[in-house]
Design a protein around this motif. Structure first.
Motif, mmCIF file in Angstrom:
data_model
loop_
_atom_site.group_PDB
_atom_site.id
_atom_site.type_symbol
_atom_site.label_atom_id
_atom_site.label_comp_id
_atom_site.label_asym_id
_atom_site.label_seq_id
_atom_site.Cartn_x
_atom_site.Cartn_y
_atom_site.Cartn_z
ATOM 1 N N UNK A 75 -10.446 2.710 6.314
ATOM 2 C CA UNK A 75 -10.607 1.362 7.203
ATOM 3 C C UNK A 75 -10.636 0.242 6.770
ATOM 4 N N UNK A 76 -11.032 0.102 5.420
ATOM 5 C CA UNK A 76 -11.384 -1.213 4.894
ATOM 6 C C UNK A 76 -10.393 -1.783 3.897
ATOM 7 N N UNK A 77 -9.198 -0.951 3.612
ATOM 8 C CA UNK A 77 -7.990 -1.163 2.896
ATOM 9 C C UNK A 77 -6.716 -1.629 3.739
ATOM 10 N N UNK A 78 -5.960 -2.536 3.227
ATOM 11 C CA UNK A 78 -4.661 -2.351 3.985
ATOM 12 C C UNK A 78 -3.766 -1.448 3.707
ATOM 13 N N UNK A 79 -2.749 -1.210 4.583
ATOM 14 C CA UNK A 79 -1.668 -0.179 4.283
ATOM 15 C C UNK A 79 -0.985 -0.460 2.955
ATOM 16 N N UNK A 80 -0.621 -1.864 2.808
ATOM 17 C CA UNK A 80 0.073 -2.289 1.656
ATOM 18 C C UNK A 80 -0.538 -1.676 0.283
ATOM 19 N N UNK A 81 -2.036 -2.067 0.442
ATOM 20 C CA UNK A 81 -2.870 -1.698 -0.642
ATOM 21 C C UNK A 81 -2.869 -0.254 -1.185
ATOM 22 N N UNK A 82 -2.981 0.470 0.196
ATOM 23 C CA UNK A 82 -3.011 2.090 -0.187
ATOM 24 C C UNK A 82 -1.737 2.609 -0.315
ATOM 25 N N UNK A 83 -0.687 1.991 -0.215
ATOM 26 C CA UNK A 83 0.684 2.317 -0.498
ATOM 27 C C UNK A 83 1.055 2.527 -2.117
ATOM 28 N N UNK A 84 -0.004 1.717 -2.917
ATOM 29 C CA UNK A 84 0.067 1.928 -4.319
ATOM 30 C C UNK A 84 -0.460 3.233 -4.666
ATOM 31 N N UNK A 85 -1.042 4.040 -3.770
ATOM 32 C CA UNK A 85 -1.781 5.221 -4.052
ATOM 33 C C UNK A 85 -1.113 6.576 -3.335
ATOM 34 N N UNK A 86 -0.873 6.176 -2.151
ATOM 35 C CA UNK A 86 -0.137 7.153 -1.192
ATOM 36 C C UNK A 86 1.252 6.610 -0.838
ATOM 37 N N UNK A 87 2.382 7.286 -1.028
ATOM 38 C CA UNK A 87 3.765 6.916 -0.528
ATOM 39 C C UNK A 87 4.016 7.818 0.356
ATOM 40 N N UNK A 88 4.422 7.260 1.587
ATOM 41 C CA UNK A 88 5.027 8.387 2.671
ATOM 42 C C UNK A 88 6.661 8.324 3.088
ATOM 43 N N UNK A 89 7.151 9.665 2.723
ATOM 44 C CA UNK A 89 8.650 9.533 3.295
ATOM 45 C C UNK A 89 8.819 10.146 4.502
ATOM 46 N N UNK C 213 5.775 -0.111 2.615
ATOM 47 C CA UNK C 213 6.563 -0.525 1.578
ATOM 48 C C UNK C 213 5.698 -1.930 1.064
ATOM 49 N N UNK C 214 4.648 -2.202 1.553
ATOM 50 C CA UNK C 214 3.883 -3.378 1.281
ATOM 51 C C UNK C 214 4.796 -4.632 1.705
#
Lengths: 283, 280, 257
Positions: A75-89, C213-214
């Protein structure tokens, strides 16, 4: 510490009075291959969208409970930030391809992270090689086959070096052979150290790779455990899960012949069949 | 039984130069149940679009009930051949489920009374009658699929083509679709199914057409095709689950017996267990 | 319909070739394009216009892929011929033969053709990402410049949706050619509504793909390839602009025509 921790999550889409997810708790550990399945509309896609914060950030709605990614509250992290840990296809490559060349598709996320050009280039070269798509580098992604497109998407996600790869029905638009090859690739990635979460209907092709399975129904976790124990259970059948035919077959003859262990792959099923029929092993 | 569809040396080249069909020959008789399988890009969709004239042959002839598709309109053909396309979102535009089903009937100029009667009947058949006044977009994905089917079946075509009806559907919906296909078939309809779901095919269909790269590479009984190594390699097909199990087990009796479905395997195995099947 | 869409797509989509124009900085090509457009707009003399056409053809042969360009303008050329006939008929009415009108309309259409040709020459040889980057360097925000890439990327997708919808409705007996004007408009809704709905659904999916993708994470995003104006680009610019300036000069200071 689990890499993803979902704690008593209940979620309503905006304007909906029926929860899309209800009281979900689960852990994804490093190295896991978690398979999520369940009937259509059971909340599978919604669940995986909470893993990188798309829910609640992009979609809004009522979000109770919490999701922790490497200990950080989504809730307190941006999607872009979380994308560095979790990638979704996601399911449809048509909606994920954002550029007009394979190279730039792979570089896109890295460019957005603002990484130095040299690093981008190194990572791009590496994933092109790792996924055997060097020959596609100058092609226009939308002009490739669905299988190739989805591979390019995987490459573009892997390039961002996440620790967890989430696949939301990645083979829905593929023919069976492409699907088989794609799921082998997912297995391979898991062996190389990625933590993998897959939403998939084709259990006959994927169940053997998973160490954990969750069955969702009406936004709730109905059952979770090891695929070998879960798939033969009556509850899997009752939820409308497409249980592999060989498991159903052995269940049907289980009162006639003793089934010591339910098989989870074609090879095991063949061995079990030979055992049941008293055929000696070939060695 | 008469000829419903006849395809003679059909070639189709798209405006961008892609050769999608390369000399297709095919006959489908009235009342047959035919499944067409093959990898993406094999030409399956291009082929079925020739059946109601959406595409016209670049070379060769397609005749439907004896009529050359080039010499008639899509609407005339569509009246007798219904195609249920894969994605319901590509066709829904009405405010109400009812109107969505009435759409084709109106296009074909059915009288009001008949339309009301037909729509009611088909909505009941597909368990959608309670939703008649709802927007199609509020339905679940399975219900949407059923509505798409209902909107075709309402005008009672003689041939029904299903394009990937089971994609993304759970077992319950698949079972429902199976029931509808059975029902339609028992009414004497000709059923053509285009699919990747070969397990679904072997449990319900007695004729299988395998396409690859714009050609038909096999056409016949599923049992003969799916136990034929040569065809399988050429078609880049994945075996259905039960034949796959039999193949891996290498049990000669089963290989000879060629079971395709759970039920067939069960009968064969019970035969062996009781000892009257023999082990050779 | 399909061929028009694929033609528009062919104008904008970049397929790498080892030829001169493909390696020139987009900004330099943009200047060339603008000067070309000015020249097309200002010349009234047919001979000078033919010079501009010759100039464009020369650049195509030297620096671009002739077959690509031909393919991309083929359908548009057909439409222009149609336009020509319409313009001629409207202007010459009620006469049937009017050489003066025929000639004037030809010049008008010819200009329009050169306009499209110049755009085609520019876009077929310019990677849209590089163009977006150039725009960024000219202080256009990236998320705006990026819409250029994204919209071209989705031309074929939307076209495919439209055709699928058209097929689905025709398979349900819809006949666009029949009925009064009002009825036809209503029928058109049966095509438009599904296309819109499918596109709206895509917007959500594309948004989540972008987020994942940020997209928009850092202000100064990097680009895989940096566009740079080098000596080669400067020389190119001089060589490319001079003939056009000469043509413009001749337009205003005719030496002997």
């Amino acid at each position: 510490m689990p890499i993803i921790e979902v704690d008593n999550l209940t979620y309503y889409y905006p304007g909906s009075s029926k929860p899309a997810l209800a009281n979900i708790s689960l852990n994804v550990e490093k190295g896991d291959f978690l398979l999520i399945t369940g009937p259509s509309g059971s909340g599978k896609s919604t669940l995986v969208r909470t893993f990188n914060g798309l829910i609640p950030h992009l979609f809004g709605g009522r979000f109770e409970g919490k999701v922790l990614v490497k200990g950080k509250d989504t809730r307190y992290c941006s999607v872009a930030e979380l994308s560095k840990t979790v990638g979704i296809v996601f399911q449809d490559p048509e909606n994920q391809i954002l550029t007009l060349s394979v190279e730039r598709e792979i570089a896109f996320g890295l460019e957005n992270l603002g990484l130095p050009r040299k690093v981008i280039r190194e990572r791009m070269e590496k994933v092109l090689k790792d996924l055997n798509i060097v020959h596609l580098r100058e092609r226009i992604p939308i002009e490739l086959s669905v299988g190739e497109q989805q591979k390019v998407i995987v490459a573009s996600i892997i390039a961002m070096m996440p620790e967890v790869l989430v696949f939301d029905e990645p083979t829905a638009h593929m023919d069976p052979l492409s699907a088989l090859k794609f799921l082998e690739l997912v297995h391979e990635l898991n062996k190389r150290g990625y933590t993998v979460v897959v939403v998939e209907h084709r259990l006959d092709l994927v169940a053997k790779y998973a160490n954990k399975i969750i069955i969702l129904n009406n936004g709730r976790i109905v059952v979770k455990g090891e695929p070998r124990n879960i798939l033969p259970s009556d509850i899997a059948e009752e939820c409308g899960v497409d249980v592999p035919r060989y498991i159903r077959f052995f269940k049907r003859i289980s009162n006639l012949a003793k089934i010591s262990r339910y098989p989870i792959s074609d090879e095991e099923a063949a061995e079990t069949l030979k055992e049941v029929l008293g055929y000696g092993r070939s060695y | 039984m008469g000829e419903a569809i006849e395809v003679r040396n059909l070639w189709y080249i798209y405006p961008n130069g892609v050769v999608a069909l390369k000399g297709i020959n095919l006959e489908i008789r009235l009342g047959e149940k035919v499944a067409i399988v093959g990898p993406n890009g094999a030409g399956k969709s291009t082929l079925i679009k020739h059946f109601n004239g959406l595409l016209k042959p670049t070379k060769g002839v397609v005749r439907v009930f004896g009529v050359d598709t080039r010499k008639t309109t899509v609407a005339t053909l569509a009246r007798r051949i219904g195609i249920v396309f894969q994605n319901p979102y590509h066709q829904f535009f009405s405010e109400k489920v009812w109107d969505e089903v009435a759409f084709a009937l109106k296009n074909f100029g059915f009288p009001e009374e008949t339309i009301r009667h037909r729509v009611t009947k088909v909505l009941r058949l597909f368990d959608l009658y309670d939703y008649a006044d709802r927007s199609p977009f509020t339905l679940s994905s399975g219900e949407m699929r059923r509505l798409a089917m209902a909107s075709i079946l309402a005008y009672d075509p003689d041939i029904i083509v299903f394009d990937e009806p089971t994609v993304g559907q759970d077992r319950f919906h698949k079972e429902k679709i199976r029931e509808y296909i059975k029902l339609l078939s028992s009414q004497g309809k000709t059923i053509i199914l285009v699919t990747h779901d070969i397990d679904f095919v072997v449990e319900e269909f007695d004729r299988l057409i395998v396409m690859s790269e714009g050609r038909i590479i096999a056409d016949g009984a599923p049992r003969e095709i799916l136990y034929n190594e040569e065809i399988l390699t050429k078609a880049s097909l994945i075996l259905p689950q039960i034949p796959r199990l039999v193949k891996y087990s290498e049990i000669p009796f089963l290989l000879k017996h060629k079971p395709l479905t759970e039920d067939e395997l069960l009968i064969a195995v019970l035969g062996i267990l009781r000892g009257d099947g023999g082990r050779c | 319909m399909l061929s028009l869409v694929s033609s528009v797509y062919e104008i904008f989509v970049f397929r790498k070739k080892a030829k001169l124009l493909y390696n020139i900085d987009p900004r330099v090509k943009m200047v060339q394009l603008i000067v070309t457009l000015i020249a097309i707009a200002l010349t009234t003399n047919l001979i000078l216009q033919l010079f501009i056409m010759a100039y464009l053809i020369a650049f195509t042969v030297i620096g671009a892929d002739v077959r690509r360009i031909l393919r991309s303008i083929r359908t548009i050329l057909k439409m222009l011929i149609m336009f020509y006939i319409i313009i001629y008929v409207v202007n010459a009415f009620p006469q049937i033969v009017n050489l003066n009108v025929a000639f004037q309309s030809l010049i008008a259409i010819f200009r329009f053709f050169m306009l499209i040709y110049s755009f085609s020459l520019f876009f077929t040889t310019t990677q849209l990402d590089d163009l977006a980057q150039s725009l960024c360097k000219l202080k256009v925000p990236y998320h705006i410049a990026f819409t250029l890439t994204l919209s071209v990327r989705f031309i074929p997708t939307v076209a495919k949706d439209f055709l699928t919808v058209y097929d689905s409705q025709r398979a349900r007996g819809l006949e666009m050619e029949k009925g009064s004007f009002l009825k036809r408009v209503k029928k058109f809704l049966a095509l438009l509504i599904p296309v819109f709905i499918v596109s709206f659904l895509r917007v959500d999916r594309i948004a989540e793909a972008l987020e994942s993708r940020a997209f928009g994470l850092v202000k100064n995003r990097t680009f895989l390839y940096e566009v740079k104006v080098g000596l080669k680009d400067i020389i190119f610019l001089v060589v490319a602009i001079t003939p056009l300036l000469t043509i413009l000069y001749l337009q205003y200071y005719p030496i002997y025509f």
